[in-house]
Design a protein around this motif. Structure first.
Motif, PDB file in Angstrom:
ATOM      1  N   THR A  41       0.863  -1.206   0.128  1.00  0.00           N
ATOM      2  CA  THR A  41      -0.175   0.027   0.046  1.00  0.00           C
ATOM      3  C   THR A  41       0.948   1.207  -0.061  1.00  0.00           C
ATOM      4  O   THR A  41       2.239   0.986   0.199  1.00  0.00           O
ATOM      5  N   PRO A  42       0.234   2.567  -0.084  1.00  0.00           N
ATOM      6  CA  PRO A  42       1.233   3.715  -0.074  1.00  0.00           C
ATOM      7  C   PRO A  42       1.857   3.709   1.179  1.00  0.00           C
ATOM      8  O   PRO A  42       3.165   4.472   1.419  1.00  0.00           O
ATOM      9  N   GLY A  43       1.338   3.292   2.155  1.00  0.00           N
ATOM     10  CA  GLY A  43       2.053   3.385   3.364  1.00  0.00           C
ATOM     11  C   GLY A  43       2.825   2.364   3.815  1.00  0.00           C
ATOM     12  O   GLY A  43       3.601   2.435   4.749  1.00  0.00           O
ATOM     13  N   GLY A  44       3.238   1.386   2.888  1.00  0.00           N
ATOM     14  CA  GLY A  44       4.247   0.385   3.025  1.00  0.00           C
ATOM     15  C   GLY A  44       3.761  -1.024   3.643  1.00  0.00           C
ATOM     16  O   GLY A  44       4.455  -1.775   3.875  1.00  0.00           O
ATOM     17  N   ARG A  45       2.459  -1.079   3.622  1.00  0.00           N
ATOM     18  CA  ARG A  45       1.874  -2.336   4.150  1.00  0.00           C
ATOM     19  C   ARG A  45       2.045  -3.465   2.999  1.00  0.00           C
ATOM     20  O   ARG A  45       1.297  -3.064   1.918  1.00  0.00           O
ATOM     21  N   PRO A  46       2.299  -4.431   3.259  1.00  0.00           N
ATOM     22  CA  PRO A  46       2.458  -5.655   2.077  1.00  0.00           C
ATOM     23  C   PRO A  46       0.951  -6.248   1.935  1.00  0.00           C
ATOM     24  O   PRO A  46       0.472  -6.321   2.822  1.00  0.00           O
ATOM     25  N   VAL A  47       0.742  -6.137   0.575  1.00  0.00           N
ATOM     26  CA  VAL A  47      -0.548  -6.901   0.250  1.00  0.00           C
ATOM     27  C   VAL A  47      -0.216  -7.947  -0.951  1.00  0.00           C
ATOM     28  O   VAL A  47       0.897  -8.082  -1.553  1.00  0.00           O
ATOM     29  N   ALA A  48      -1.125  -9.059  -0.781  1.00  0.00           N
ATOM     30  CA  ALA A  48      -1.048 -10.054  -1.847  1.00  0.00           C
ATOM     31  C   ALA A  48      -2.178  -9.720  -2.823  1.00  0.00           C
ATOM     32  O   ALA A  48      -3.317  -9.428  -2.521  1.00  0.00           O
ATOM     33  N   LEU A  49      -1.530  -9.448  -4.304  1.00  0.00           N
ATOM     34  CA  LEU A  49      -2.537  -8.668  -5.297  1.00  0.00           C
ATOM     35  C   LEU A  49      -2.769  -9.835  -6.365  1.00  0.00           C
ATOM     36  O   LEU A  49      -1.730 -10.350  -6.647  1.00  0.00           O
ATOM     37  N   LYS A  50      -4.005 -10.502  -6.579  1.00  0.00           N
ATOM     38  CA  LYS A  50      -4.157 -11.558  -7.436  1.00  0.00           C
ATOM     39  C   LYS A  50      -4.785 -10.729  -8.794  1.00  0.00           C
ATOM     40  O   LYS A  50      -5.506 -10.075  -8.760  1.00  0.00           O
ATOM     41  N   VAL A  51      -4.050 -11.355  -9.890  1.00  0.00           N
ATOM     42  CA  VAL A  51      -4.675 -10.639 -11.236  1.00  0.00           C
ATOM     43  C   VAL A  51      -5.152 -11.750 -11.974  1.00  0.00           C
ATOM     44  O   VAL A  51      -4.441 -13.034 -12.027  1.00  0.00           O
ATOM     45  N   VAL A  52      -6.374 -11.645 -12.182  1.00  0.00           N
ATOM     46  CA  VAL A  52      -7.168 -12.905 -12.870  1.00  0.00           C
ATOM     47  C   VAL A  52      -6.731 -13.022 -14.263  1.00  0.00           C
ATOM     48  O   VAL A  52      -6.237 -12.090 -15.054  1.00  0.00           O
ATOM     49  N   ARG A  53      -6.947 -14.321 -14.706  1.00  0.00           N
ATOM     50  CA  ARG A  53      -6.439 -14.715 -16.033  1.00  0.00           C
ATOM     51  C   ARG A  53      -7.391 -14.253 -16.982  1.00  0.00           C
ATOM     52  O   ARG A  53      -8.345 -14.086 -16.924  1.00  0.00           O
ATOM     53  N   SER A  54      -6.624 -14.107 -18.445  1.00  0.00           N
ATOM     54  CA  SER A  54      -7.121 -13.296 -19.503  1.00  0.00           C
ATOM     55  C   SER A  54      -8.455 -13.917 -19.950  1.00  0.00           C
ATOM     56  O   SER A  54      -9.498 -13.381 -20.316  1.00  0.00           O
ATOM     57  N   GLU A  55      -8.716 -15.435 -20.062  1.00  0.00           N
ATOM     58  CA  GLU A  55      -9.470 -16.284 -20.391  1.00  0.00           C
ATOM     59  C   GLU A  55     -10.849 -15.977 -19.597  1.00  0.00           C
ATOM     60  O   GLU A  55     -11.897 -15.897 -20.163  1.00  0.00           O
ATOM     61  N   LEU A  56     -10.729 -15.756 -18.056  1.00  0.00           N
ATOM     62  CA  LEU A  56     -11.778 -15.528 -17.066  1.00  0.00           C
ATOM     63  C   LEU A  56     -12.204 -13.926 -17.334  1.00  0.00           C
ATOM     64  O   LEU A  56     -13.412 -13.665 -17.601  1.00  0.00           O
ATOM     65  N   ALA A  57     -11.105 -13.168 -17.581  1.00  0.00           N
ATOM     66  CA  ALA A  57     -11.482 -11.704 -17.599  1.00  0.00           C
ATOM     67  C   ALA A  57     -12.345 -11.242 -19.115  1.00  0.00           C
ATOM     68  O   ALA A  57     -13.389 -10.129 -18.817  1.00  0.00           O
ATOM     69  N   ASP A  58     -12.076 -12.345 -20.211  1.00  0.00           N
ATOM     70  CA  ASP A  58     -13.028 -11.901 -21.278  1.00  0.00           C
ATOM     71  C   ASP A  58     -14.284 -12.366 -21.398  1.00  0.00           C
ATOM     72  O   ASP A  58     -15.040 -12.208 -22.149  1.00  0.00           O
ATOM     73  N   ASP A  59     -14.707 -13.080 -19.984  1.00  0.00           N
ATOM     74  CA  ASP A  59     -16.062 -13.582 -20.015  1.00  0.00           C
ATOM     75  C   ASP A  59     -16.890 -12.469 -19.337  1.00  0.00           C
ATOM     76  O   ASP A  59     -16.685 -12.234 -18.005  1.00  0.00           O
ATOM     77  N   PRO A  60     -17.990 -11.760 -19.861  1.00  0.00           N
ATOM     78  CA  PRO A  60     -18.785 -11.046 -19.115  1.00  0.00           C
ATOM     79  C   PRO A  60     -19.547 -11.564 -18.025  1.00  0.00           C
ATOM     80  O   PRO A  60     -19.773 -10.732 -16.727  1.00  0.00           O
ATOM     81  N   ALA A  61     -19.907 -12.973 -18.152  1.00  0.00           N
ATOM     82  CA  ALA A  61     -20.685 -13.496 -17.065  1.00  0.00           C
ATOM     83  C   ALA A  61     -19.738 -13.702 -15.704  1.00  0.00           C
ATOM     84  O   ALA A  61     -20.118 -13.398 -14.573  1.00  0.00           O
ATOM     85  N   PHE A  62     -18.453 -13.955 -15.817  1.00  0.00           N
ATOM     86  CA  PHE A  62     -17.427 -14.098 -14.877  1.00  0.00           C
ATOM     87  C   PHE A  62     -17.313 -12.643 -14.130  1.00  0.00           C
ATOM     88  O   PHE A  62     -17.412 -12.609 -13.066  1.00  0.00           O
TER      89      PHE A  62
END
Length: 370
Positions: A41-62
């Motif tokens: 975060t901007p304050g330096g707290r560590p976070v786990a950031l998950k990025v969704v796969r493109s195959e799922l991201a292309d599905d409007p229902a998902f």
């Protein structure tokens, strides 16, 4: 075996460097939904950031289902869950960020040290059951509870990825007959495509506890079809489990969902088996031993350095100091250099103002005459 230092993998060429303003510092892992990165975060707290796969991201229902699950997950705030702190289901690609948990997954801990002792399994089961109480209280069914989704911090377990598997049910690839979840930790009704409820997570809790005690899946390894067949059509062999754990795990693994224990009953049973240790604060010592040494979290990624070949689009700021004498130019009028010049300028300004007033008076008089 996973060494603590190996938790943080360097970014590869195909990894992004930033996501929605979060600068990525390392890769934490990958799964069916996408890749997970370490950020801050901007304050330096560590976070786990998950990025969704493109195959799922292309599905409007998902995306629609993913947005609903994120809104529900924001309400989950429990001692044994990894809190969701930021997300964008409409981003390109969609992503979410949770509090980073400094500790290995149950899968990694078992691979490193083998099956856990009975007290550790009891603490683990009670903590995960308490997490399920909070998750179910928010109207969410995890659907993919398994050892890799249970992280072991020094103060107890944390359940991650709750509700996210549900979003993938609406994608095109589920229509081909694939079942969302991990076969070795599914419930019978999940494997057969029947209704999934909170009791489904209790079945997965029993399997996760058995994995911690045995060091391997209770229903064995092999093809997904073979494992699912055994889960649906056979009773689990509990004889290999420590005797103290068998009654509870048997109740979790009842074939009919309505016959399974509730998460609240699991917590009560584990506390009763732990006896005095449940109230004597013995849990942290157990977790420190199980989780092992804590890996040093990499610092936030530095700001990207400017490209020296880039064309400047903003004018440089002129250095401070007295300006050279001369007429006014593109940089503005020159600064007076002494008191005599300032007095001369004031006199010129006064004469100009008087002339302007006189001209204005003549114009007004002419207008009045007309």
């Amino acid at each position: 075996m996973t060494h603590p230092a190996e938790v943080f993998q360097p970014l590869q060429d195909d990894d992004p460097r930033t996501v929605a303003g979060y600068r990525l510092a390392a890769r934490l892992g990958a799964g069916g939904m996408g890749r997970v990165y370490l950020s801050h975060t901007p304050g330096g707290r560590p976070v786990a950031l998950k990025v969704v796969r493109s195959e799922l991201a292309d599905d409007p229902a998902f995306r629609r289902r993913f947005g609903r699950e994120i809104r529900a997950a924001r309400t989950v705030k429990g001692a044994y869950t990894a809190e969701l702190i930021d997300a964008d289901p409409d981003g390109t690609p969609p992503w979410l960020a949770t509090v980073y948990v400094p500790g290995p997954s149950l899968t990694e801990a078992v691979a490193r040290r083998g099956p856990l002792p009975v007290p550790a399994v009891l603490w683990l089961t009670a903590g995960v059951a308490e997490a399920l109480q909070v998750i179910h209280g928010a109207g969410i069914v995890h659907r993919d509870l398994k050892p890799s989704n249970v992280l072991l911090a020094a103060d107890g377990p944390r359940v991650i990825d709750f509700g996210i598997a549900l979003a993938a049910d609406a994608t095109a690839h589920t229509a081909t007959g694939a079942v969302i979840g991990t076969p070795q930790f599914m419930a019978p009704e999940q494997a057969t495509g029947d209704e999934v409820t909170a009791a489904t997570d209790v079945f997965a809790l029993g399997q996760t506890a058995a994995f911690a005690a045995l060091g391997e899946p209770l229903y064995g390894e092999g093809s997904s079809a073979g494992v699912l067949y055994r889960i649906v059509h056979s009773r689990p062999d509990l004889s290999r489990l420590p005797e103290q754990l068998r009654p509870l795990i048997a109740r979790c693994l009842a074939a009919e969902p309505e016959e399974r224990v509730t998460p609240a009953e699991v917590v009560e049973w584990c506390r009763r088996e732990l006896g005095r240790d449940a109230d004597a604060g013995a849990g942290p010592a157990v977790w420190r031993e199980v989780a092992g040494p804590e890996a040093a979290v990499p610092p936030p990624a530095p700001e990207p350095s400017p490209d020296p070949t880039a064309v400047r689009t903003r004018p440089l700021i002129a250095p401070r100091g007295p300006a050279a004498p001369g007429p006014a130019g593109p940089q503005g009028p020159s600064v007076p250099r002494g008191p005599e010049e300032r007095r001369t300028r004031r006199r010129r300004f006064a004469l100009g103002a008087a002339a302007a007033l006189a001209a204005g008076g003549l114009l007004l008089a002419a207008a009045w005459t007309l």
